[in-house]
Scaffold this active site. Sequence first.
Site, short mmCIF file in Angstrom:
data_model
loop_
_atom_site.label_atom_id
_atom_site.label_comp_id
_atom_site.label_asym_id
_atom_site.label_seq_id
_atom_site.Cartn_x
_atom_site.Cartn_y
_atom_site.Cartn_z
CE1 TYR A 120 -62.33 -13.60 17.37
CE2 TYR A 120 -61.19 -13.06 19.30
CZ TYR A 120 -61.76 -12.62 18.18
OH TYR A 120 -61.56 -11.25 17.67
CE LYS A 160 -65.69 -11.76 17.11
NZ LYS A 160 -64.81 -11.02 16.73
#
Lengths: 304, 304, 304, 304
Positions: D135, D163
Amino acid sequence: MTKPISGVVPPLAIPLKNKELDVASLERSINRMIEAGIDGLFVLGSTGEVAFSTSARREEILREATRIVAGRVPILAGVIDTETERVIEHIKQAEKFGVDGIVATAPFYVLQGEEDVYRHFKALHEATDLPIWAYDIPVCVHWKLSPQFLMRLASEGILSGVKDSSGDDVSFRWLVRMNEAAGHPLQLLTGHEVVVDGALLGGADGSVPGLANVDPDGYVRMWKAAQAGDWATVKAEQDRLADLMTMVFVKGVAGFGAGVGAFKAALKALGVFETNEMPTPVLPLEGENYEWVSAKLREAGLLA
Amino acid sequence: MTKPISGVVPPLAIPLKNKELDVASLERSINRMIEAGIDGLFVLGSTGEVAFSTSARREEILREATRIVAGRVPILAGVIDTETERVIEHIKQAEKFGVDGIVATAPFYVLQGEEDVYRHFKALHEATDLPIWAYDIPVCVHWKLSPQFLMRLASEGILSGVKDSSGDDVSFRWLVRMNEAAGHPLQLLTGHEVVVDGALLGGADGSVPGLANVDPDGYVRMWKAAQAGDWATVKAEQDRLADLMTMVFVKGVAGFGAGVGAFKAALKALGVFETNEMPTPVLPLEGENYEWVSAKLREAGLLA
Amino acid sequence: MTKPISGVVPPLAIPLKNKELDVASLERSINRMIEAGIDGLFVLGSTGEVAFSTSARREEILREATRIVAGRVPILAGVIDTETERVIEHIKQAEKFGVDGIVATAPFYVLQGEEDVYRHFKALHEATDLPIWAYDIPVCVHWKLSPQFLMRLASEGILSGVKDSSGDDVSFRWLVRMNEAAGHPLQLLTGHEVVVDGALLGGADGSVPGLANVDPDGYVRMWKAAQAGDWATVKAEQDRLADLMTMVFVKGVAGFGAGVGAFKAALKALGVFETNEMPTPVLPLEGENYEWVSAKLREAGLLA
Amino acid sequence: MTKPISGVVPPLAIPLKNKELDVASLERSINRMIEAGIDGLFVLGSTGEVAFSTSARREEILREATRIVAGRVPILAGVIDTETERVIEHIKQAEKFGVDGIVATAPFYVLQGEEDVYRHFKALHEATDLPIWAYDIPVCVHWKLSPQFLMRLASEGILSGVKDSSGDDVSFRWLVRMNEAAGHPLQLLTGHEVVVDGALLGGADGSVPGLANVDPDGYVRMWKAAQAGDWATVKAEQDRLADLMTMVFVKGVAGFGAGVGAFKAALKALGVFETNEMPTPVLPLEGENYEWVSAKLREAGLLA
């Protein structure tokens, strides 16, 4: 009145030779880009060594660039300096050369607030009849021009366009949407040469890609494909240019020395610039870094 | 050779009148500070509007300040600009006025690395015989000069002193220690007017307090007490000056407009400056903010 | 009611062995500091690996530390976590061990505004009867607690003290002055082990120096000299400790691995810790970096 | 082996009622998104209040979300916490619920370097068989995961996807190119809901748009049009969603309170959530801010 500027508007890289402006190389480079079909030229941008240039050097660059361009494409002139009165001096200088617009940042060095930035742009507008472009480049001036703020300036007739090098494509998209809703008072150009495709799909009016000094044809092809709605070609050109842009991933050097350093190394390797000399105190790329740049040119099919 | 500068070296605030330099007010202010016993003057610092001043204005300030000072105290001249060649132009300008040293920052606007900053200071040194002071002010130039880096410049004879406005007193203390270990090649002045006492206890050679434009006597008393080892008096003076410095806590204004804005408002209230005009695009403090500054002067016993 | 905490309050460094808490080393370290005369202990601070510790490890550290201290000095317990509810869980855990106060930061990870930070501290206060200390550490939480904000919390009885690791000694001085003007509702401790002398001269109530794990005697001597108004001795001790603190200037390592890494290396070299093991994913200092730390101990007279 | 996740993967917003999880609303919201055709669900992301949630709350959310989804779409579970051992605890918790992958950030709170971040992800990989997604969210963790670093983790089999909420679309494009050159080891999802069109044109595998909680149909239509190469429709949907996203431009609130606050207000206005309660210490949007959000829903044709 100046016709709106759109399409490919490269920020002109500056060839040096023994610390002087290398006019022959400059001529080769400008003519090469115009023959490739660029739509305008941004002189004295960050890539164009504006921060390194004395007033005399700025004048020389403006004189030679306007002479060489000779009206074939519109010219935007950077007037970047720390605060308002100094910027106005540069505007007066640029006016002498009949440029088509000036490009100014928010004030920098001294900490200020949004109303100071507003009065800054307003004072520039009162000092000139030239169209004013806002240069949104927080990595240099440490201030982000918000979409709301830019539209406020647009609504008062202070701004004609924006060159976005903010790194913030979310903010840029909102600016595009607000500008559309307001009747398109601003021309909006992105400076992110690696994601021009997305910006064009999203409604940008064009780009200011430093890499177009190296490969103007690629950016012109991408722009034409976008105008034609051929997004597969746009994406393919952008992929090729994104790969070419990895020339800036040199070892042990960062910032201007890596970015503009790689462009100058490429232009030397391509025979456009005679040297890849950098302004004091930056060193030129050499050895394996120079080889890296050349390898990227070969991978892109630009060098045999 | 110039005698080492130590003690209280205020950064000269600039009085304006109808956008012009107000020479009469400048004369009052400089004479008032010299009569209070300051040890030097820093002309064209951040407080001194260097970033707002065109080349012509910088020349005017240097000419008038050197004329008024007339050798009574040494003068350091700020030569702050974006990159090396532009800074060298300012050095040449300062040389004409016989200043005792120049004060330069790291390059700014364009991102660079430590070796670029090194070559920058080296190039300045090669361009002048004047003593060079490094101005460590990351809030403006977004680059911190580490103690190790400054000592490297000192060891090569490039630097004569440091004006520290880094906000990093831990780093400054290490600089003081390293400088001591190296035989004190540098004069080290702190720009943090609110904690000068701690800096002096820790071994600083003096201070460059913007607030000394307003209350030069207080800083001179603090310096003399420190020289005498009377730390209780040092602390008491600093407490009074820290309270006075809260004049910058004005409403709705921040940065230069609050800080230098408050100093100019105070100087006007004290009758030293005729106006508290600020350089474009900054507005002067007015109304309740002006009253706030006046109240702080009264609390400090500087205004009846 | 808890007596105000002042003086030397080291943030407890944590000895590990095969990834487990090394209780024998912990006991040696705590007893050594108490015997040196420290005035309190801050358990589970940034130095104390709070961010690396699971809830079970935090509980183990609290249990062992309170058992070992056994009321000889007051204990502050860090309850640092991302947001309010998680912090309250840590407070409930700390309450079980009879600590004398808890130390909380502003919320972090998620971006918020000042009113959120206000409600955060207010919610902590409503959840406990323990005195709450605000931990001002923007380098970790990316939010600065302004003096005005801290005094607002003080005025509402929410805060009992501040541990300042903000790096901003100007702001800290104003906090000291405002606290004085308000009747001293807060105990104010500085975490800047290199400039404790200036903080004490300026009116701080004490310090929280990580380096006191290594040399508690030095910080205790400095505190006693300050209490006696003997500022020459204060400065001399601080100079020695500032030099000792350069143990953190190791090669190729920065941040926690350098800072706490150096403290653990020193404690191992001194025979206090059995290992200098670091929490995952940080590596211990080894080889020339370990030697560097040892050399600094020898220079300071702490190691033969 | 888990099938690669692509397409629209909303980060699940969390309905609260009297500070408890509102399971009925959660069920309505998840079912509504799955019926709209989303391709996966990201539970316990930044939008999903991971930073506000105690371990018990995280467990409750995982239990209810996996129960409601019941295998209809794959689930990614956020395991976000300050350092490695704490993250591993969350991984163990997520494993119990049979999620399809976990999503972890770089360590935060404590300053570290790239090799620490490398060992962090490696330790997570050694602790679980679940696919790990990185992330990249520097606005929360203050560390940028470079494309080169992510590809290094990919080449060692440590990562399965990324992400990207870095705000840096230039870097993301390079990541897409490098991933392509390496045989597509990573699934790459953008979190920038306002410029998903450009990311998809540039080769992203999908998106994680918080706004898809409010308008899942729009993001599903955009994804399908992109799959079909219909870029005019992609752009038109994105324009509509960019306008809808201006619901976050509320007055006097910023950060999480504005962004997730607007989503929750919209979900309440749409009858999906019973309340727009926010986690402590954040306040819900009310009054004119709530009206602003509703007006945006009406403009987008989502509310009558």
